[in-house]
Design an enzyme around this catalytic site. Structure first.
Site, mmCIF file in Angstrom:
data_model
loop_
_atom_site.group_PDB
_atom_site.id
_atom_site.type_symbol
_atom_site.label_atom_id
_atom_site.label_comp_id
_atom_site.label_asym_id
_atom_site.label_seq_id
_atom_site.Cartn_x
_atom_site.Cartn_y
_atom_site.Cartn_z
ATOM 1 N N GLU A 11 -76.648 -29.503 73.207
ATOM 2 C CA GLU A 11 -76.065 -29.421 73.472
ATOM 3 C C GLU A 11 -74.768 -30.490 72.270
ATOM 4 O O GLU A 11 -73.980 -31.352 72.552
ATOM 5 C CB GLU A 11 -75.110 -29.478 74.217
ATOM 6 C CG GLU A 11 -75.944 -28.432 75.380
ATOM 7 C CD GLU A 11 -74.794 -28.668 76.949
ATOM 8 O OE1 GLU A 11 -74.377 -29.898 77.025
ATOM 9 O OE2 GLU A 11 -74.876 -27.676 78.100
ATOM 10 N N PRO A 12 -76.133 -29.907 70.688
ATOM 11 C CA PRO A 12 -74.723 -31.848 69.801
ATOM 12 C C PRO A 12 -73.791 -30.939 69.592
ATOM 13 O O PRO A 12 -73.476 -30.087 69.144
ATOM 14 C CB PRO A 12 -75.653 -31.719 69.193
ATOM 15 C CG PRO A 12 -76.812 -30.366 68.773
ATOM 16 C CD PRO A 12 -76.173 -29.561 70.383
ATOM 17 N N GLY A 13 -72.481 -32.158 69.764
ATOM 18 C CA GLY A 13 -71.219 -31.953 68.838
ATOM 19 C C GLY A 13 -71.167 -32.881 68.308
ATOM 20 O O GLY A 13 -71.422 -32.098 66.787
ATOM 21 N N ARG A 48 -58.946 -41.163 67.993
ATOM 22 C CA ARG A 48 -59.782 -41.501 68.343
ATOM 23 C C ARG A 48 -59.506 -43.193 68.343
ATOM 24 O O ARG A 48 -59.946 -43.897 69.027
ATOM 25 C CB ARG A 48 -61.005 -40.890 67.468
ATOM 26 C CG ARG A 48 -61.959 -39.875 67.818
ATOM 27 C CD ARG A 48 -62.886 -39.915 67.354
ATOM 28 N NE ARG A 48 -63.638 -40.421 68.382
ATOM 29 C CZ ARG A 48 -64.183 -40.965 67.985
ATOM 30 N NH1 ARG A 48 -64.365 -41.361 66.236
ATOM 31 N NH2 ARG A 48 -65.330 -41.297 68.101
ATOM 32 N N TYR A 52 -59.271 -44.793 72.003
ATOM 33 C CA TYR A 52 -61.001 -45.593 72.015
ATOM 34 C C TYR A 52 -60.957 -46.753 71.401
ATOM 35 O O TYR A 52 -61.799 -47.624 71.841
ATOM 36 C CB TYR A 52 -62.134 -44.525 72.040
ATOM 37 C CG TYR A 52 -62.228 -42.803 73.002
ATOM 38 C CD1 TYR A 52 -62.420 -42.828 73.686
ATOM 39 C CD2 TYR A 52 -62.296 -42.525 71.391
ATOM 40 C CE1 TYR A 52 -61.744 -41.633 74.220
ATOM 41 C CE2 TYR A 52 -62.130 -40.966 71.838
ATOM 42 C CZ TYR A 52 -62.061 -40.417 72.881
ATOM 43 O OH TYR A 52 -61.597 -39.074 73.670
ATOM 44 N N CYS A 87 -44.470 -42.833 67.614
ATOM 45 C CA CYS A 87 -43.588 -43.703 67.926
ATOM 46 C C CYS A 87 -44.202 -44.365 69.291
ATOM 47 O O CYS A 87 -44.276 -43.959 70.650
ATOM 48 C CB CYS A 87 -42.112 -43.860 68.798
ATOM 49 S SG CYS A 87 -40.873 -43.058 67.304
ATOM 50 N N GLU A 88 -45.493 -45.146 69.112
ATOM 51 C CA GLU A 88 -46.791 -45.584 70.198
ATOM 52 C C GLU A 88 -47.193 -46.683 70.021
ATOM 53 O O GLU A 88 -47.589 -46.779 68.236
ATOM 54 C CB GLU A 88 -47.119 -44.709 70.593
ATOM 55 C CG GLU A 88 -47.793 -43.215 71.132
ATOM 56 C CD GLU A 88 -46.497 -43.627 72.567
ATOM 57 O OE1 GLU A 88 -47.448 -45.081 72.725
ATOM 58 O OE2 GLU A 88 -46.227 -42.677 73.126
HETATM 59 N N1 LLP Z 1 -71.740 -31.805 75.984
HETATM 60 C C1 LLP Z 1 -71.690 -32.085 76.901
HETATM 61 C C2 LLP Z 1 -72.045 -31.447 78.291
HETATM 62 C C3 LLP Z 1 -70.433 -32.572 77.225
HETATM 63 O O1 LLP Z 1 -69.789 -32.862 77.842
HETATM 64 C C4 LLP Z 1 -70.638 -33.230 75.264
HETATM 65 C C5 LLP Z 1 -68.879 -34.292 75.184
HETATM 66 C C6 LLP Z 1 -71.212 -32.464 74.568
HETATM 67 C C7 LLP Z 1 -72.187 -31.573 75.148
HETATM 68 C C8 LLP Z 1 -71.214 -32.983 73.300
HETATM 69 O O2 LLP Z 1 -71.152 -34.191 72.991
HETATM 70 P P1 LLP Z 1 -71.839 -35.556 71.671
HETATM 71 O O3 LLP Z 1 -72.957 -34.462 70.827
HETATM 72 O O4 LLP Z 1 -70.342 -35.098 70.830
HETATM 73 O O5 LLP Z 1 -71.478 -36.853 71.674
HETATM 74 N N2 LLP Z 1 -63.295 -37.276 72.703
HETATM 75 C C9 LLP Z 1 -64.613 -37.744 72.277
HETATM 76 C C10 LLP Z 1 -66.172 -37.710 72.620
HETATM 77 C C11 LLP Z 1 -66.199 -37.269 74.319
HETATM 78 C C12 LLP Z 1 -67.081 -36.120 74.393
HETATM 79 C C13 LLP Z 1 -67.257 -35.507 75.433
HETATM 80 N N3 LLP Z 1 -68.463 -34.550 75.597
HETATM 81 C C14 LLP Z 1 -65.063 -39.426 71.115
HETATM 82 O O6 LLP Z 1 -63.999 -38.959 70.657
HETATM 83 O O7 LLP Z 1 -65.581 -39.894 70.861
#
Ligand code: LLP
Length: 465
Positions: free
Chosen positions: A295-297, A335, A339, A366-367
Protein backbone atom coordinates in the site's frame (compact mmCIF):
# COMPACT_ATOMS: atom_id res chain seq x y z
CA UNK A 1 12.00 11.90 8.92
CA UNK A 2 14.53 14.69 8.67
CA UNK A 3 13.55 17.61 10.86
CA UNK A 4 13.72 21.10 9.44
CA UNK A 5 15.62 22.37 12.47
CA UNK A 6 18.93 24.04 11.70
CA UNK A 7 19.09 23.29 8.03
CA UNK A 8 20.49 25.43 5.36
CA UNK A 9 18.89 25.05 2.00
CA UNK A 10 20.90 23.15 -0.51
CA UNK A 11 19.14 23.94 -3.76
CA UNK A 12 19.36 21.28 -6.40
CA UNK A 13 21.04 18.93 -4.01
CA UNK A 14 18.23 16.42 -4.43
CA UNK A 15 18.18 14.23 -7.46
CA UNK A 16 15.70 15.91 -9.76
CA UNK A 17 14.89 12.49 -11.23
CA UNK A 18 12.14 12.10 -13.76
CA UNK A 19 9.64 14.89 -14.21
CA UNK A 20 11.49 18.00 -13.07
CA UNK A 21 14.72 19.31 -14.55
CA UNK A 22 16.60 22.56 -15.09
CA UNK A 23 17.20 24.14 -18.49
CA UNK A 24 20.76 25.09 -19.48
CA UNK A 25 19.89 28.61 -18.23
CA UNK A 26 19.01 27.16 -14.83
CA UNK A 27 15.24 27.44 -15.04
CA UNK A 28 13.19 24.67 -13.39
CA UNK A 29 10.73 22.91 -15.71
CA UNK A 30 8.15 20.17 -15.29
CA UNK A 31 8.54 17.83 -18.26
CA UNK A 32 8.33 20.23 -21.27
CA UNK A 33 6.46 22.99 -19.48
CA UNK A 34 7.91 26.14 -17.91
CA UNK A 35 6.73 26.51 -14.33
CA UNK A 36 6.67 30.28 -14.80
CA UNK A 37 4.05 29.81 -17.55
CA UNK A 38 1.92 27.69 -15.21
CA UNK A 39 2.15 30.29 -12.44
CA UNK A 40 1.05 32.98 -14.88
CA UNK A 41 -1.88 30.95 -16.18
CA UNK A 42 -3.19 29.48 -12.92
CA UNK A 43 -1.74 31.74 -10.25
CA UNK A 44 -0.05 30.51 -7.08
CA UNK A 45 -0.05 28.61 -4.75
CA UNK A 46 -0.17 25.84 -7.36
CA UNK A 47 0.58 22.11 -7.14
CA UNK A 48 2.24 20.80 -10.31
CA UNK A 49 2.45 17.03 -10.84
CA UNK A 50 4.44 15.24 -13.50
CA UNK A 51 2.54 12.39 -15.14
CA UNK A 52 5.81 10.75 -16.21
CA UNK A 53 7.13 10.82 -12.65
CA UNK A 54 4.02 9.13 -11.21
CA UNK A 55 4.04 6.51 -13.96
CA UNK A 56 7.75 5.81 -13.47
CA UNK A 57 7.29 5.17 -9.73
CA UNK A 58 4.28 2.89 -10.27
CA UNK A 59 6.14 0.92 -12.94
CA UNK A 60 9.12 0.61 -10.59
CA UNK A 61 6.84 -1.23 -8.12
CA UNK A 62 5.33 -3.41 -10.86
CA UNK A 63 8.73 -4.28 -12.31
CA UNK A 64 10.12 -5.12 -8.88
CA UNK A 65 7.38 -7.74 -8.36
CA UNK A 66 8.05 -9.42 -11.71
CA UNK A 67 6.02 -12.66 -11.95
CA UNK A 68 5.11 -12.81 -8.25
CA UNK A 69 1.32 -12.61 -7.74
CA UNK A 70 0.75 -9.17 -6.28
CA UNK A 71 -1.43 -6.07 -6.03
CA UNK A 72 -0.11 -2.53 -5.59
CA UNK A 73 -2.83 -0.59 -3.74
CA UNK A 74 -1.92 3.10 -3.79
CA UNK A 75 -2.63 4.74 -0.40
CA UNK A 76 -5.17 7.33 -1.53
CA UNK A 77 -4.57 9.59 1.48
CA UNK A 78 -1.14 10.57 0.14
CA UNK A 79 -2.73 12.52 -2.72
CA UNK A 80 -6.40 11.91 -3.26
CA UNK A 81 -7.13 14.26 -6.16
CA UNK A 82 -9.18 12.39 -8.72
CA UNK A 83 -6.78 13.17 -11.57
CA UNK A 84 -3.97 11.45 -9.66
CA UNK A 85 -6.21 8.45 -8.95
CA UNK A 86 -7.34 8.32 -12.58
CA UNK A 87 -3.74 8.17 -13.74
CA UNK A 88 -2.91 5.39 -11.30
CA UNK A 89 -6.10 3.46 -12.13
CA UNK A 90 -5.18 3.67 -15.82
CA UNK A 91 -1.82 2.09 -14.98
CA UNK A 92 -3.56 -0.81 -13.20
CA UNK A 93 -3.18 0.30 -9.58
CA UNK A 94 -5.48 -0.79 -6.81
CA UNK A 95 -6.28 1.56 -3.94
CA UNK A 96 -5.93 1.51 -0.17
CA UNK A 97 -8.76 3.72 1.12
CA UNK A 98 -9.51 4.85 4.65
CA UNK A 99 -13.02 6.30 4.28
CA UNK A 100 -16.14 6.06 2.18
CA UNK A 101 -15.06 9.37 0.66
CA UNK A 102 -11.77 7.91 -0.52
CA UNK A 103 -13.56 4.86 -1.97
CA UNK A 104 -15.93 7.26 -3.76
CA UNK A 105 -12.97 9.15 -5.22
CA UNK A 106 -11.26 5.95 -6.35
CA UNK A 107 -14.44 4.68 -8.06
CA UNK A 108 -15.23 8.07 -9.61
CA UNK A 109 -11.70 8.05 -11.04
CA UNK A 110 -12.32 4.68 -12.73
CA UNK A 111 -10.74 2.47 -10.06
CA UNK A 112 -11.64 -1.23 -10.03
CA UNK A 113 -13.59 -2.05 -6.81
CA UNK A 114 -12.04 -5.51 -6.86
CA UNK A 115 -8.65 -3.84 -6.28
CA UNK A 116 -9.76 -1.69 -3.33
CA UNK A 117 -8.77 -2.51 0.23
CA UNK A 118 -10.35 -0.54 3.03
CA UNK A 119 -8.34 0.25 6.18
CA UNK A 120 -9.20 2.63 9.05
CA UNK A 121 -10.00 2.30 12.73
CA UNK A 122 -13.37 4.08 12.74
CA UNK A 123 -15.33 2.64 9.81
CA UNK A 124 -18.82 4.11 10.03
CA UNK A 125 -22.14 2.61 8.88
CA UNK A 126 -22.38 4.71 5.71
CA UNK A 127 -18.80 3.82 4.77
CA UNK A 128 -19.31 0.11 5.38
CA UNK A 129 -22.63 -0.01 3.51
CA UNK A 130 -21.09 1.86 0.58
CA UNK A 131 -18.03 -0.40 0.47
CA UNK A 132 -20.25 -3.51 0.53
CA UNK A 133 -22.57 -2.19 -2.18
CA UNK A 134 -19.55 -1.23 -4.30
CA UNK A 135 -18.12 -4.75 -3.95
CA UNK A 136 -14.62 -3.85 -2.75
CA UNK A 137 -11.92 -6.50 -2.56
CA UNK A 138 -11.36 -6.49 1.17
CA UNK A 139 -11.95 -4.79 4.52
CA UNK A 140 -8.81 -4.56 6.66
CA UNK A 141 -10.43 -5.13 10.07
CA UNK A 142 -8.92 -3.02 12.84
CA UNK A 143 -10.83 -4.23 15.92
CA UNK A 144 -13.01 -7.15 17.09
CA UNK A 145 -16.04 -4.83 17.36
CA UNK A 146 -15.59 -3.69 13.76
CA UNK A 147 -15.85 -7.29 12.55
CA UNK A 148 -19.24 -7.65 14.28
CA UNK A 149 -20.49 -4.41 12.76
CA UNK A 150 -19.41 -5.35 9.24
CA UNK A 151 -20.99 -8.80 9.58
CA UNK A 152 -24.28 -7.28 10.77
CA UNK A 153 -24.44 -4.72 7.96
CA UNK A 154 -23.46 -7.28 5.34
CA UNK A 155 -26.19 -9.64 6.56
CA UNK A 156 -28.77 -6.84 6.44
CA UNK A 157 -27.76 -5.82 2.94
CA UNK A 158 -27.45 -9.40 1.67
CA UNK A 159 -23.74 -9.20 0.93
CA UNK A 160 -20.71 -11.22 1.93
CA UNK A 161 -17.86 -9.06 3.28
CA UNK A 162 -14.35 -10.16 2.34
CA UNK A 163 -11.97 -9.41 5.20
CA UNK A 164 -8.37 -9.34 6.35
CA UNK A 165 -7.30 -8.64 9.88
CA UNK A 166 -4.96 -5.66 10.14
CA UNK A 167 -2.47 -6.82 12.71
CA UNK A 168 -0.66 -4.38 14.96
CA UNK A 169 2.71 -6.15 14.77
CA UNK A 170 4.36 -4.24 17.63
CA UNK A 171 7.39 -3.36 15.53
CA UNK A 172 9.62 -0.33 15.87
CA UNK A 173 10.09 0.91 12.30
CA UNK A 174 12.58 3.58 13.50
CA UNK A 175 10.46 6.42 12.16
CA UNK A 176 9.32 9.76 13.55
CA UNK A 177 6.74 9.36 16.34
CA UNK A 178 4.23 11.35 14.26
CA UNK A 179 4.07 8.62 11.62
CA UNK A 180 4.74 5.43 13.60
CA UNK A 181 1.73 3.14 13.39
CA UNK A 182 2.93 -0.38 14.22
CA UNK A 183 3.87 -0.05 17.89
CA UNK A 184 1.81 -2.20 20.24
CA UNK A 185 0.05 0.68 21.94
CA UNK A 186 -0.80 2.67 18.80
CA UNK A 187 -4.48 2.87 17.89
CA UNK A 188 -4.01 0.98 14.63
CA UNK A 189 -4.71 -2.66 13.99
CA UNK A 190 -5.66 -5.63 16.15
CA UNK A 191 -3.32 -6.51 19.01
CA UNK A 192 -1.22 -9.63 18.60
CA UNK A 193 -3.00 -11.57 21.33
CA UNK A 194 -6.45 -11.14 19.68
CA UNK A 195 -5.55 -12.11 16.13
CA UNK A 196 -6.04 -15.89 16.02
CA UNK A 197 -9.27 -15.79 18.03
CA UNK A 198 -10.62 -13.08 15.73
CA UNK A 199 -9.99 -15.23 12.64
CA UNK A 200 -11.64 -18.22 14.31
CA UNK A 201 -14.65 -16.09 15.09
CA UNK A 202 -14.73 -14.61 11.57
CA UNK A 203 -14.69 -18.11 10.10
CA UNK A 204 -18.02 -18.79 11.81
CA UNK A 205 -19.81 -15.55 10.90
CA UNK A 206 -22.44 -15.95 8.17
CA UNK A 207 -21.72 -12.81 6.14
CA UNK A 208 -17.91 -12.88 6.37
CA UNK A 209 -15.40 -14.49 4.06
CA UNK A 210 -11.78 -14.50 5.18
CA UNK A 211 -9.28 -13.31 2.53
CA UNK A 212 -5.94 -12.25 3.95
CA UNK A 213 -3.90 -10.52 6.60
CA UNK A 214 -2.43 -7.02 6.67
CA UNK A 215 -0.27 -4.56 8.59
CA UNK A 216 1.29 -1.12 8.17
CA UNK A 217 4.36 -0.44 10.26
CA UNK A 218 4.77 3.32 9.72
CA UNK A 219 5.87 5.90 7.22
CA UNK A 220 9.29 7.08 5.99
CA UNK A 221 10.91 3.71 6.68
CA UNK A 222 14.46 3.87 5.39
CA UNK A 223 15.53 0.22 5.38
CA UNK A 224 14.07 -3.19 4.59
CA UNK A 225 14.78 -4.55 8.08
CA UNK A 226 11.51 -3.49 9.81
CA UNK A 227 9.56 -4.86 6.85
CA UNK A 228 11.32 -8.21 7.28
CA UNK A 229 10.21 -8.26 10.90
CA UNK A 230 6.66 -7.50 9.78
CA UNK A 231 6.73 -10.41 7.30
CA UNK A 232 7.92 -12.69 10.09
CA UNK A 233 5.05 -11.67 12.37
CA UNK A 234 2.38 -12.02 9.66
CA UNK A 235 3.90 -15.27 8.37
CA UNK A 236 3.62 -16.73 11.86
CA UNK A 237 -0.12 -16.06 11.78
CA UNK A 238 -0.60 -17.29 8.19
CA UNK A 239 1.06 -20.60 9.11
CA UNK A 240 -0.75 -20.97 12.43
CA UNK A 241 -4.12 -20.24 10.79
CA UNK A 242 -3.40 -22.76 8.00
CA UNK A 243 -2.80 -25.40 10.68
CA UNK A 244 -6.25 -24.51 12.02
CA UNK A 245 -7.82 -24.88 8.57
CA UNK A 246 -8.02 -21.17 7.71
CA UNK A 247 -6.03 -20.66 4.51
CA UNK A 248 -5.32 -17.04 3.58
CA UNK A 249 -5.00 -15.91 -0.02
CA UNK A 250 -3.03 -12.69 0.45
CA UNK A 251 -0.55 -10.98 2.76
CA UNK A 252 -0.62 -7.16 2.75
CA UNK A 253 2.52 -5.43 4.04
CA UNK A 254 1.19 -1.86 3.93
CA UNK A 255 3.10 1.17 2.75
CA UNK A 256 5.85 3.20 4.34
CA UNK A 257 8.89 3.27 2.04
CA UNK A 258 10.92 6.42 2.64
CA UNK A 259 11.71 9.11 0.08
CA UNK A 260 14.42 11.76 -0.13
CA UNK A 261 13.22 15.12 1.17
CA UNK A 262 16.70 16.04 2.32
CA UNK A 263 20.12 14.92 1.08
CA UNK A 264 20.59 12.94 4.31
CA UNK A 265 17.32 10.97 3.89
CA UNK A 266 17.53 7.48 2.47
CA UNK A 267 15.28 6.63 -0.45
CA UNK A 268 13.98 3.07 -0.08
CA UNK A 269 13.59 2.05 -3.70
CA UNK A 270 10.94 -0.49 -4.76
CA UNK A 271 13.80 -2.34 -6.49
CA UNK A 272 15.35 -2.90 -3.05
CA UNK A 273 12.23 -3.36 -0.91
CA UNK A 274 10.02 -5.57 -3.06
CA UNK A 275 12.48 -8.39 -3.94
CA UNK A 276 13.40 -8.54 -0.23
CA UNK A 277 9.69 -8.85 0.70
CA UNK A 278 9.06 -11.48 -1.96
CA UNK A 279 12.04 -13.55 -0.82
CA UNK A 280 11.10 -13.32 2.86
CA UNK A 281 7.47 -14.28 2.18
CA UNK A 282 8.65 -17.26 0.11
CA UNK A 283 10.98 -18.28 2.93
CA UNK A 284 8.60 -17.83 5.86
CA UNK A 285 5.06 -18.44 4.60
CA UNK A 286 4.02 -22.07 4.21
CA UNK A 287 0.96 -21.30 2.05
CA UNK A 288 2.27 -21.52 -1.51
CA UNK A 289 1.26 -18.95 -4.14
CA UNK A 290 0.03 -16.44 -1.57
CA UNK A 291 -0.53 -13.05 -3.21
CA UNK A 292 1.47 -10.08 -1.85
CA UNK A 293 -0.21 -6.69 -1.47
CA UNK A 294 1.54 -3.41 -0.71
CA UNK A 295 0.00 0.00 0.00
CA UNK A 296 2.58 2.63 -0.98
CA UNK A 297 1.55 6.27 -0.78
CA UNK A 298 4.48 8.61 -0.32
CA UNK A 299 6.96 6.62 -2.40
CA UNK A 300 4.59 6.69 -5.41
CA UNK A 301 3.72 10.35 -5.38
CA UNK A 302 6.00 12.52 -3.20
CA UNK A 303 8.69 13.24 -5.78
CA UNK A 304 6.14 13.70 -8.55
CA UNK A 305 4.99 17.19 -7.55
CA UNK A 306 6.15 20.63 -6.50
CA UNK A 307 4.20 23.38 -4.79
CA UNK A 308 4.77 26.69 -6.56
CA UNK A 309 4.58 29.81 -4.46
CA UNK A 310 5.31 33.50 -5.05
CA UNK A 311 7.35 35.72 -2.74
CA UNK A 312 5.03 38.45 -1.43
CA UNK A 313 7.32 40.41 0.89
CA UNK A 314 10.72 40.32 2.55
CA UNK A 315 11.09 41.73 6.05
CA UNK A 316 13.26 41.37 9.13
CA UNK A 317 12.53 40.97 12.81
CA UNK A 318 13.99 43.25 15.46
CA UNK A 319 16.90 40.92 16.11
CA UNK A 320 18.26 38.18 13.88
CA UNK A 321 15.48 36.85 11.77
CA UNK A 322 14.81 37.64 8.15
CA UNK A 323 11.52 36.51 6.72
CA UNK A 324 10.55 35.60 3.19
CA UNK A 325 6.76 35.78 3.22
CA UNK A 326 5.15 33.72 0.47
CA UNK A 327 1.61 33.14 -0.76
CA UNK A 328 1.64 29.45 0.24
CA UNK A 329 1.33 28.50 3.89
CA UNK A 330 0.51 25.70 6.27
CA UNK A 331 -2.94 25.53 4.68
CA UNK A 332 -1.44 24.30 1.39
CA UNK A 333 1.45 22.29 2.90
CA UNK A 334 1.10 21.51 6.59
CA UNK A 335 3.99 19.06 6.95
CA UNK A 336 6.60 21.59 8.17
CA UNK A 337 4.16 23.13 10.69
CA UNK A 338 2.75 19.79 11.81
CA UNK A 339 5.82 17.58 11.95
CA UNK A 340 8.74 19.99 11.49
CA UNK A 341 9.39 18.25 8.17
CA UNK A 342 11.97 19.46 5.70
CA UNK A 343 11.18 20.33 2.07
CA UNK A 344 13.80 21.79 -0.25
CA UNK A 345 12.76 25.26 -1.45
CA UNK A 346 14.30 26.52 -4.66
CA UNK A 347 13.92 29.55 -6.94
CA UNK A 348 12.33 28.50 -10.23
CA UNK A 349 14.60 30.98 -12.05
CA UNK A 350 17.85 31.82 -10.24
CA UNK A 351 17.82 35.49 -9.22
CA UNK A 352 21.27 36.88 -10.04
CA UNK A 353 20.48 40.41 -8.83
CA UNK A 354 19.24 39.70 -5.33
CA UNK A 355 21.60 39.32 -2.40
CA UNK A 356 21.96 35.87 -0.81
CA UNK A 357 20.72 35.76 2.75
CA UNK A 358 19.50 33.27 5.31
CA UNK A 359 15.72 33.41 5.32
CA UNK A 360 12.80 31.85 7.12
CA UNK A 361 10.19 31.04 4.50
CA UNK A 362 6.80 31.64 6.08
CA UNK A 363 3.18 31.85 5.01
CA UNK A 364 0.45 34.30 5.84
CA UNK A 365 -1.55 32.20 8.30
CA UNK A 366 -1.97 33.61 11.79
CA UNK A 367 -0.05 30.87 13.58
CA UNK A 368 3.56 31.04 14.71
CA UNK A 369 4.01 27.47 13.52
CA UNK A 370 3.13 28.54 9.98
CA UNK A 371 6.47 28.10 8.27
CA UNK A 372 7.61 26.23 5.16
CA UNK A 373 11.35 26.24 5.70
CA UNK A 374 13.75 27.75 8.22
CA UNK A 375 17.26 29.11 7.71
CA UNK A 376 17.36 28.81 3.94
CA UNK A 377 20.23 30.44 2.12
CA UNK A 378 18.49 32.08 -0.84
CA UNK A 379 18.79 35.02 -3.25
CA UNK A 380 15.21 36.18 -3.77
CA UNK A 381 13.07 39.28 -4.00
CA UNK A 382 9.35 40.00 -3.99
CA UNK A 383 7.61 38.55 -7.03
CA UNK A 384 10.02 35.62 -7.44
CA UNK A 385 8.60 32.17 -7.96
CA UNK A 386 9.76 29.39 -5.60
CA UNK A 387 9.30 25.64 -5.95
CA UNK A 388 8.76 23.61 -2.79
CA UNK A 389 10.04 20.20 -3.77
CA UNK A 390 8.85 16.67 -3.01
CA UNK A 391 5.38 18.01 -2.24
CA UNK A 392 3.24 15.35 -3.94
CA UNK A 393 2.53 13.25 -0.84
CA UNK A 394 0.47 14.58 2.07
CA UNK A 395 0.54 18.03 0.46
CA UNK A 396 -2.69 18.89 -1.35
CA UNK A 397 -4.53 16.05 0.41
CA UNK A 398 -3.87 17.65 3.81
CA UNK A 399 -4.73 21.19 2.68
CA UNK A 400 -7.28 23.11 4.70
CA UNK A 401 -9.23 26.32 4.33
CA UNK A 402 -8.14 27.82 7.68
CA UNK A 403 -8.05 31.64 7.63
CA UNK A 404 -10.60 31.42 4.78
CA UNK A 405 -7.91 30.46 2.31
CA UNK A 406 -9.18 28.47 -0.70
CA UNK A 407 -7.82 25.02 -1.49
CA UNK A 408 -4.82 25.18 -3.85
CA UNK A 409 -5.18 24.59 -7.56
CA UNK A 410 -3.59 21.39 -8.92
CA UNK A 411 -2.44 20.59 -12.45
CA UNK A 412 -0.90 17.52 -14.08
CA UNK A 413 1.76 18.06 -16.72
CA UNK A 414 2.01 15.48 -19.50
CA UNK A 415 4.86 16.32 -21.87
CA UNK A 416 3.95 19.73 -23.24
CA UNK A 417 0.29 19.41 -22.16
CA UNK A 418 -1.19 20.82 -18.98
CA UNK A 419 -4.21 19.08 -17.50
CA UNK A 420 -6.02 21.02 -14.76
CA UNK A 421 -7.19 18.63 -12.02
CA UNK A 422 -9.75 20.87 -10.30
CA UNK A 423 -11.66 24.07 -10.88
CA UNK A 424 -9.83 26.89 -9.13
CA UNK A 425 -11.40 27.59 -5.75
CA UNK A 426 -11.75 31.11 -4.34
CA UNK A 427 -13.04 32.48 -1.06
CA UNK A 428 -16.39 32.88 -2.85
CA UNK A 429 -16.69 29.08 -2.88
CA UNK A 430 -15.96 28.92 0.84
CA UNK A 431 -18.71 31.29 1.96
CA UNK A 432 -21.37 30.17 -0.52
CA UNK A 433 -22.76 27.24 1.46
CA UNK A 434 -22.95 28.97 4.83
CA UNK A 435 -26.38 29.96 6.11
CA UNK A 436 -27.33 33.30 7.71
CA UNK A 437 -28.92 33.10 11.16
CA UNK A 438 -31.15 36.12 10.49
CA UNK A 439 -29.85 37.92 13.61
CA UNK A 440 -28.65 40.93 11.61
CA UNK A 441 -31.81 41.27 9.58
CA UNK A 442 -31.72 40.44 5.89
CA UNK A 443 -28.02 40.22 4.93
CA UNK A 444 -28.60 39.02 1.37
CA UNK A 445 -27.97 42.41 -0.27
CA UNK A 446 -24.78 42.92 1.80
CA UNK A 447 -23.64 39.43 0.85
CA UNK A 448 -24.27 39.98 -2.86
CA UNK A 449 -22.45 43.33 -2.73
CA UNK A 450 -19.42 41.89 -0.96
CA UNK A 451 -19.28 38.94 -3.37
CA UNK A 452 -19.36 41.29 -6.36
CA UNK A 453 -16.49 43.36 -4.92
CA UNK A 454 -14.45 40.24 -4.21
CA UNK A 455 -15.06 39.02 -7.76
CA UNK A 456 -13.78 42.33 -9.14
CA UNK A 457 -10.64 42.09 -7.00
CA UNK A 458 -10.00 38.59 -8.32
CA UNK A 459 -10.32 39.88 -11.89
CA UNK A 460 -7.94 42.77 -11.12
CA UNK A 461 -5.27 40.42 -9.72
CA UNK A 462 -5.70 38.01 -12.64
CA UNK A 463 -5.21 40.80 -15.17
CA UNK A 464 -1.85 41.65 -13.60
CA UNK A 465 -0.32 38.16 -13.65
N1 LLP B 1 -1.41 2.02 4.49
C1 LLP B 1 -1.91 2.46 5.64
C2 LLP B 1 -2.84 1.63 6.39
C3 LLP B 1 -1.51 3.72 6.13
O1 LLP B 1 -1.98 4.16 7.31
C4 LLP B 1 -0.60 4.52 5.39
C5 LLP B 1 -0.18 5.85 5.86
C6 LLP B 1 -0.14 4.01 4.16
C7 LLP B 1 -0.55 2.74 3.74
C8 LLP B 1 0.80 4.78 3.26
O2 LLP B 1 2.02 5.02 3.87
P1 LLP B 1 3.20 5.72 3.02
O3 LLP B 1 3.64 4.75 1.93
O4 LLP B 1 2.65 6.95 2.42
O5 LLP B 1 4.27 5.98 4.00
N2 LLP B 1 0.82 12.72 6.92
C9 LLP B 1 2.07 12.05 7.22
C10 LLP B 1 2.04 10.60 6.81
C11 LLP B 1 0.92 9.80 7.45
C12 LLP B 1 0.88 8.38 6.98
C13 LLP B 1 -0.34 7.68 7.47
N3 LLP B 1 -0.53 6.34 6.98
C14 LLP B 1 3.21 12.82 6.54
O6 LLP B 1 2.95 13.83 5.89
O7 LLP B 1 4.37 12.46 6.67
Amino acid sequence: MHSDASNINRPDSLSTGIGFHRSPEGELLCEDVRLTDLAREFGTPLYVYSRAAVAERFRAYEAAFGDTPHQVCYAVKASSTKGVLELLASLGAGFDCVSGGEILRALEAGGDPKKIVYSGVAKGETDIAFALNAGIRCFNIESPAELDRINAIAETLGHVAHVSVRVNPNIDAHVDAHVATGLGDSKFGVKLTDVVALYEKAAKLPAIEIEGISCHIGSMVESTEPFMKAVDVLAGFVNELARRGIVLSHIDLGGGAGVKYHPDDKLLEPAELIPALVARVAEKVDVKGIEIFVEPGRSLIAQSAVLLTTVEYLKSGLFLRRFCIVDASMTELVRPAMYGSYHSIEPVIPNTKAQRQVLNIVGGVCESTDFLGNDRDLAVEAGDLLAIRTAGAYGASMASTYNSRPLPMEVMVDGANVLPMRRPQTALDLTRDELPLGLAGDTSAAAEGARALFGEALEFARSRR
